[in-house]
Every structure is written in structure tokens, then in C-alpha cells.
Design a protein around this motif. Structure first.
Motif, short mmCIF file in Angstrom:
data_model
loop_
_atom_site.label_atom_id
_atom_site.label_comp_id
_atom_site.label_asym_id
_atom_site.label_seq_id
_atom_site.Cartn_x
_atom_site.Cartn_y
_atom_site.Cartn_z
N ARG A 68 48.34 36.93 42.32
CA ARG A 68 48.21 38.20 41.78
C ARG A 68 47.54 39.04 42.56
NH1 ARG A 68 48.17 39.03 35.96
NH2 ARG A 68 48.54 36.79 35.82
N LEU A 69 47.77 40.41 42.81
CA LEU A 69 47.19 41.42 43.73
C LEU A 69 46.21 42.26 43.17
CD1 LEU A 69 50.50 42.16 45.48
CD2 LEU A 69 48.88 40.44 46.18
N HIS A 70 45.57 41.85 42.27
CA HIS A 70 44.34 42.58 41.77
C HIS A 70 43.60 41.64 40.55
CE1 HIS A 70 47.12 42.18 38.02
NE2 HIS A 70 48.05 42.47 38.81
N ASP A 71 42.16 41.98 40.49
CA ASP A 71 41.48 41.01 39.91
C ASP A 71 41.40 40.75 38.40
OD1 ASP A 71 39.84 40.59 42.21
OD2 ASP A 71 38.70 42.33 42.36
N ALA A 72 41.85 41.84 37.66
CA ALA A 72 42.15 42.10 36.19
C ALA A 72 43.42 41.17 36.12
CB ALA A 72 41.99 43.28 35.58
N GLN A 73 43.33 40.66 34.77
CA GLN A 73 44.49 39.89 34.47
C GLN A 73 45.76 40.89 34.25
OE1 GLN A 73 44.64 37.42 30.93
NE2 GLN A 73 46.48 36.83 31.13
N TRP A 74 45.63 42.23 33.77
CA TRP A 74 46.50 43.17 33.55
C TRP A 74 46.06 44.39 33.88
CZ3 TRP A 74 51.00 41.00 32.70
CH2 TRP A 74 51.15 39.85 31.98
N ILE A 75 46.73 45.46 34.67
CA ILE A 75 46.39 46.68 35.03
C ILE A 75 47.61 47.64 34.50
CG2 ILE A 75 45.39 45.85 37.09
CD1 ILE A 75 47.89 46.74 38.56
#
Length: 112
Positions: A68-75
Motif C-alpha cells: 500500500r503506497l500510503h499510511d492510512a488504510q483508505w485515502i
């Protein structure tokens, strides 16, 4: 030996369709070894973006692994699009697949 990018993407699109998710090829990259990115849109204002796992995490059998390319599960989908635009500026030979699935299924082999 790793499966060619074009073969992998074709198989991934078929798997998504078989599972009832809509998946489309948004950008065709280098057939043999282009990096593959997958945007997952839940169609409720939440999205996720996945890209190739680092080579240090490579599977001995040559399977493609993703992170995943971001920290939060969903953006926000707009934030995912900004990340995609940056990746394209960095690597113009990348593949981009977009999956729309209300259940948020990614159908990828992920590492933590």
C-alpha cells in the motif's frame, strides 16, 4: 522467473472480472518488465493505491508482491490520483490498473 507484466495484468483483469469486480487497464507500460500499480476505488469516497514491493521483499518463486503506497488504510480518490501522477512523472513505462469494488477487495499479494 517472473511472469511478464503484460501477462500478469491480463490474468489480474480476468480474476477481478471472475470475482465480480470491475477492473480496467488505464495505462499500458513496458510489456516485459513494467512496474504495475493498482488503484482500488470502493465507490464511496475511499480509495487505495498499491505498487510494487521493494526488491528486498521479493518472493523466491517470482510472484509479484505489492505494498500500500500510503499510511492510512483508505485515502481520498483525488489523493490517489495525485500519487499516480507523481509516479508517472517518475516512471513513464508503468502499468496502471483501476479496480472498482464496493467490498474493497484488492486481489493482490500484499506485504505488510
Amino acid at each position: 522467473m517472473r511472469l511478464r507484466a503484460d501477462f500478469w495484468v491480463s490474468a489480474f483483469l480476468r480474476r477481478c472480472a471472475h470475482e465480480g469486480a470491475v477492473a480496467v487497464l488505464r495505462r499500458r507500460g513496458a510489456a516485459e518488465a513494467g512496474a504495475i500499480f493498482v488503484k482500488l476505488d470502493r465507490l464511496d469516497g475511499a480509495a487505495a493505491l498499491f505498487g510494487p514491493a521493494p526488491q528486498s521483499e521479493a518472493d523466491a518463486d517470482g510472484h509479484r508482491l505489492f505494498v500500500r503506497l500510503h499510511d492510512a488504510q483508505w485515502i481520498d480518490p483525488a489523493a490517489a490520483e495525485e500519487k499516480i501522477a507523481r509516479q508517472i512523472r517518475y516512471d513513464s513505462d508503468l502499468w496502471l490498473v483501476e479496480v472498482e469494488d464496493r467490498l474493497g477487495r484488492d486481489f493482490l499479494d500484499l506485504i505488510d
